[in-house]
Design a protein around this motif. Structure first.
Motif, mmCIF file in Angstrom:
data_model
loop_
_atom_site.group_PDB
_atom_site.id
_atom_site.type_symbol
_atom_site.label_atom_id
_atom_site.label_comp_id
_atom_site.label_asym_id
_atom_site.label_seq_id
_atom_site.Cartn_x
_atom_site.Cartn_y
_atom_site.Cartn_z
ATOM 1 N N HIS A 1 11.429 21.905 43.334
ATOM 2 C CA HIS A 1 10.630 22.953 42.495
ATOM 3 C C HIS A 1 11.592 23.903 41.799
ATOM 4 O O HIS A 1 12.850 23.817 42.175
ATOM 5 C CB HIS A 1 9.818 23.644 43.476
ATOM 6 N N ALA A 2 11.121 24.579 40.773
ATOM 7 C CA ALA A 2 12.001 25.421 40.233
ATOM 8 C C ALA A 2 11.109 26.836 39.975
ATOM 9 O O ALA A 2 9.939 26.774 39.538
ATOM 10 C CB ALA A 2 12.673 24.993 38.898
ATOM 11 N N LEU A 3 11.670 28.012 40.378
ATOM 12 C CA LEU A 3 11.117 29.197 40.187
ATOM 13 C C LEU A 3 11.722 29.796 39.249
ATOM 14 O O LEU A 3 10.915 30.442 38.285
ATOM 15 C CB LEU A 3 11.610 30.247 41.355
ATOM 16 N N PHE B 1 14.068 24.747 46.110
ATOM 17 C CA PHE B 1 13.815 25.324 45.022
ATOM 18 C C PHE B 1 14.955 26.069 44.311
ATOM 19 O O PHE B 1 15.907 26.473 44.648
ATOM 20 C CB PHE B 1 12.821 26.771 45.248
ATOM 21 N N PHE C 1 2.758 27.394 41.551
ATOM 22 C CA PHE C 1 2.582 27.164 42.973
ATOM 23 C C PHE C 1 1.481 27.446 43.464
ATOM 24 O O PHE C 1 1.363 27.204 44.718
ATOM 25 C CB PHE C 1 4.020 27.679 43.689
#
Lengths: 248, 248
Positions: free
Chosen positions: A57-59, A240, B124
């Protein structure tokens, strides 16, 4: 032409990673489809600060791209946010110099790895946390993390067959944070990470925490540059990309 | 035969609700498949404290079922937890009296409804929060919540065509809690809720918060018993069955 920098979030669950691959759903491809439409159907290729693997994932991933004409950045952000699929969000868009480059501008990256450490896995976290049900000695893991700090050749922690030549990287932060009784996270900050490096470090840390490798295994892996001494690659869903920090 | 009570969690995203329906994936059916296997392939039918709709989640749904023989409850819990799909978790299993019934024993239920109130929807949270990007007057919503408290005929808040005859229910808690800058939750505790009642109440509360209905609309809906005066049904993904509290 105007160059734009954008900060995006994405849920990696349903993507075969960030970077375009034949016949697979990727973050890059989904965004480029929308960018090309917004660019009077002239093809647009974007560049990302880094690649993330399938399920990661990427924030706050950073990308750049060029579009014809001049646009209001908030309207552009809104168009991209609403026209891309719902597992991608556009958090901000700004104009940058024509030679600004998301990947080549000097930067550091922060990655976080979330681990649910509990006997029962929460159904709600299965795509956003790795899970480990056995005992972990957090002090041993913290000692191992200090050995990862600093500049090292991380060959032993990358996937064999990686094409990058210089495998020396510097880690300026390597921490374990207890979130609550059932959740911990690892935070890694550095000037770059090799392919699968973080997941291989985490897989090794879990082995050390579970007393199936000594803390000194870290030094052995770094010195031998041998992937075989490291633990297994930890699951992608815990990872992340938290932030990309550009210098100056 | 022994009767067991179990507390389960599930992520409702990929289920067509709790209750068995022809040709659809439901929580009940997935669990009954495993129970039947554990019961020497003699069919097992479970009962739940309540039904949840498609996309609605449960942190602690309560079910009961009968199995032949006598079993260690922790081993049974582990078998059910690991043999059911990963979007279902078995939190606890205990033996109860042969006539104990998850639905008919007097109880209260607590539901929580999560709303992400922000300009940009987090990728998310898209399966675990409803999203609203426009302004909300929380004080007006709180005033409306106090009007929902107590014993009322909730006909105006249920789906028309519902077959239940007695639509009087008692709400003992109706609260709005600010979680952070971008997230709020509603908490409802009561002795029972009608079909779609909570989502219709939340849809109405959002209309009131956004100043498109007056606070007094609540009284109008309760008194008129007319669904047409209420707001739209709020999205299922924000709703969680939080707890079932049995009396005595």
């Amino acid at each position: 032409m105007t160059r734009y920098k954008a900060i995006i979030s994405y849920d990696g669950t349903a993507f075969a990673g960030f970077q375009t691959q034949n016949n697979q759903r990727t973050v890059q491809e989904e965004i480029e489809k929308v960018l090309t439409r917004l660019n009077s159907h002239q093809s647009v290729i974007l560049q990302g600060a880094g690649r993330t693997d399938s399920g990661v994932h990427a924030l706050a991933q950073v990308i750049h791209f060029d579009l014809n004409g001049v646009r209001d950045v908030e309207r552009l952000r809104f168009a991209l946010d609403t026209q891309t699929p719902e597992d991608i969000a556009f958090r901000s868009v700004e104009v940058v110099a024509e030679d600004w480059h998301a990947r080549f501008e000097p930067h550091e990256k922060i990655y976080e790895y979330y681990l649910e450490h509990s006997p029962i896995r929460s159904p709600f976290k299965r795509h956003y946390r790795a899970h480990f049900r056995y005992s972990l000695d957090l002090d041993k893991m913290r000692s191992a993390l200090t050995l990862l700090m600093g500049e090292h050749d991380f060959t032993g922690f990358t996937a064999s067959g990686s094409s990058v030549e210089d495998k020396v990287r510097k880690i300026s932060q390597a921490e374990l944070i207890v979130l609550d009784d059932e959740n911990i996270k690892f935070v890694f900050r550095g000037n770059g990470f090799l392919y699968k490096q973080i997941r291989n470090m985490v897989g090794t840390l879990i082995k050390i925490g579970n007393d199936r490798m000594p803390v000194s295994q870290i030094t052995k892996i770094l010195e031998s540059k041998n992937r075989k001494f490291a633990g297994p690659t930890a699951a992608p869903e815990g990872l992340f990309l938290k932030e990309v920090i550009y210098h100056g």
